[in-house]
Design a protein around this motif. Structure first.
Motif, PDB file in Angstrom:
ATOM      1  N   HIS A  56       0.849  -1.200   0.000  1.00 56.01           N
ATOM      2  CA  HIS A  56       0.000   0.000   0.000  1.00 56.01           C
ATOM      3  C   HIS A  56       0.877   1.238   0.000  1.00 56.01           C
ATOM      4  O   HIS A  56       2.093   1.150   0.153  1.00 56.01           O
ATOM      5  N   HIS A  58       1.515   3.877   1.873  1.00 54.84           N
ATOM      6  CA  HIS A  58       2.008   4.664   3.013  1.00 54.84           C
ATOM      7  C   HIS A  58       3.528   4.796   3.020  1.00 54.84           C
ATOM      8  O   HIS A  58       4.254   3.852   2.721  1.00 54.84           O
ATOM      9  N   HIS A  61       6.136   2.332   4.103  1.00 52.27           N
ATOM     10  CA  HIS A  61       6.203   1.123   3.275  1.00 52.27           C
ATOM     11  C   HIS A  61       6.847   1.383   1.909  1.00 52.27           C
ATOM     12  O   HIS A  61       7.392   0.459   1.306  1.00 52.27           O
ATOM     13  N   HIS A 132      -7.699  -0.213   5.557  1.00 53.55           N
ATOM     14  CA  HIS A 132      -6.616   0.633   6.073  1.00 53.55           C
ATOM     15  C   HIS A 132      -6.309   1.707   5.035  1.00 53.55           C
ATOM     16  O   HIS A 132      -6.244   2.904   5.352  1.00 53.55           O
ATOM     17  N   ASP A 151      -0.379  -3.565   6.478  1.00 52.25           N
ATOM     18  CA  ASP A 151      -1.066  -3.022   7.659  1.00 52.25           C
ATOM     19  C   ASP A 151      -2.537  -3.438   7.727  1.00 52.25           C
ATOM     20  O   ASP A 151      -3.362  -2.718   8.284  1.00 52.25           O
TER      21      ASP A 151
HETATM   22 ZN   LIG Z   1      -0.106   1.781   6.459  1.00 51.60          ZN
END
Ligand SMILES: [Zn+2]
Ligand SMILES: [Zn+2]
Length: 215
Positions: A56, A58, A61, A132, A151
């Motif tokens: 994802h 974020h 990451h 998320h 996550d």
């Molecule tokens: Zn995340």
């Protein structure tokens, strides 16, 4: 397939190096930062990186994705395109959170549920698990019964849903619909903290244990 977890960034994000033992071809999942440490692990394992996989968008990451992809000329697979709005904000996010500067990147391939990703001779199944973030995907290697879930799920907890376009019920639904059917004996590597199994979380996770979801 072999898996090695390398915690990176101040958020101790579980970057995972995985490689096909037949070919020594490897993928790195969620290289959020600390690229020198990731590359040292690649070297120590004596494997060849062939791609970057992303769960994802974020920062913790993907903060190192653009740099690593450029440096080694690697294709980027994932996340689902619904996370593009997060990727576009990486420069601002890295400034806001005092991370090393992170650049925007364009995945070579956006992923969807049902897709397959190759690493050497090994196949990973892709599942789309929004909640998320809207474009969160997970990677499942069926022969070794290992899932890399970012996550979505943690030992004893689940992902935060208080971000833009996060949604608690959607996350609960994703876990039940996309993760639990893979099997109680599946071991998962979460985005942060220690590994666990789906069976154990169905017993004791306060958010998604079977008994909690029935109420
Ligand atoms: Zn995340
Ligand atoms: Zn995270």
């Amino acid at each position: 397939m072999k898996f090695q977890v390398i915690p990176v960034t101040v958020y101790e994000q579980n970057c995972t190096l995985m490689w096909c033992e037949e070919t020594a071809r490897a993928a790195v999942v969620d290289p959020g930062g600390d690229l020198t440490r990731i590359l040292a692990a690649v070297e120590a394992a004596q494997v060849t990186l062939e791609k970057i996989l992303v769960t994802h968008g974020h920062l913790d990451h993907v903060g190192g994705v653009a740099k690593l992809a450029t440096q080694l000329q690697l294709p980027i697979e994932g996340p689902h395109k619904e996370d593009n709005f997060w990727i576009q904000q990486l420069p601002q996010q890295s400034q806001m959170l005092s991370f090393p500067p992170a650049e925007v990147f364009e995945p070579s391939r956006w992923l969807q549920g049902g897709d397959e990703v190759k690493v050497g001779n090994q196949l990973l199944e892709v599942r789309h698990c929004p909640g998320h973030t809207p474009g969160h995907v997970i990677f499942f290697h069926r022969p070794s019964k290992v899932a890399i879930v970012g996550d979505v799920l943690f030992q004893g907890s689940i992902g935060r849903t208080d971000f833009p376009r996060g949604d608690h019920q959607t996350l609960l639904d994703s876990i039940q619909r996309e993760l639990w059917p893979l099997g109680d004996d599946v071991q998962f590597i979460p985005g942060h903290g220690p590994a666990s199994t789906f069976g154990r979380e169905r017993q004791s996770n306060p958010f998604v244990a079977d008994i909690a979801l029935k109420q």
